[in-house]
Design an enzyme around this catalytic site. Sequence first.
Site, PDB file in Angstrom:
ATOM      1  NE  ARG A   7      -1.827   1.419   3.725  1.00 50.85           N
ATOM      2  CZ  ARG A   7      -1.190   2.513   4.152  1.00 50.85           C
ATOM      3  NH1 ARG A   7      -1.247   3.624   3.458  1.00 50.85           N
ATOM      4  NH2 ARG A   7      -0.487   2.484   5.262  1.00 50.85           N
ATOM      5  CB  VAL A   8       1.839   3.933  -2.023  1.00 48.49           C
ATOM      6  CG1 VAL A   8       3.135   3.147  -2.098  1.00 48.49           C
ATOM      7  CG2 VAL A   8       1.021   3.731  -3.275  1.00 48.49           C
ATOM      8  CB  SER A   9      -0.382   7.480   1.602  1.00 42.11           C
ATOM      9  OG  SER A   9      -0.093   6.673   2.715  1.00 42.11           O
ATOM     10  CB  THR A  10      -0.067   9.963  -2.697  1.00 46.41           C
ATOM     11  OG1 THR A  10       1.324   9.726  -2.888  1.00 46.41           O
ATOM     12  CG2 THR A  10      -0.301  10.652  -1.371  1.00 46.41           C
ATOM     13  CD  GLN A  13       3.454   7.724  -0.660  1.00 43.59           C
ATOM     14  OE1 GLN A  13       2.511   6.950  -0.482  1.00 43.59           O
ATOM     15  NE2 GLN A  13       4.072   8.332   0.325  1.00 43.59           N
TER      16      GLN A  13
END
Length: 190
Positions: A7-10, A13
């Site tokens: 998972r990445v937040s944006t 990324q």
Amino acid sequence: MKIGYARVSTLEQNLDLQRDALEEAGCEKVIVDRVSGAAARRPGLERLRDLLREGDTLVVWRLDRLGRSLRDLIDWAQYLEGQGVGLQSLQESIDTHTPAGKLTFHLFGALAEFERNLIRERTLAGLEAARARGRKGGRRKALNQEKRKIAVDLYREKKMKVKEICELMGISKPTLYGYVREAEKPAEGE
């Protein structure tokens, strides 16, 4: 079967580091989310619930990729345990197939939440100290008090279109509407 979760937040990324580590750990599938960990709905996690079967292992690069709070992590650990699925975190060297791994998982989760609470507490204390000194947070107004009054008066007179007022004053529509709402509020002490 080992199934990885990254998972990445944006959207900006990059997932390469996580994906490479998960594949090197032997994951046959890697499910990806591009959303903040604080988001209530994460499609990748929902997909994991459908994919994981008894005897599988969910592999994450770090625990914070799976959940942002201790409660969230514990809920996932309990769900996985109830399904007969193991949890492995590569960076924290945790494997819940072992008693030591279960203990370590809970300790790391508690420490991570403690750290987040300290940061939040320090931030709130800093904001409160700034307020006590008369400082307000947020952006500065785009227009001074006099120009805001002119913009609001032009809006109320309805002789110009909203777009024209915004172009004339060099502000956006939401900013103009914010000034109008602010002007409609009674002054403090009234």
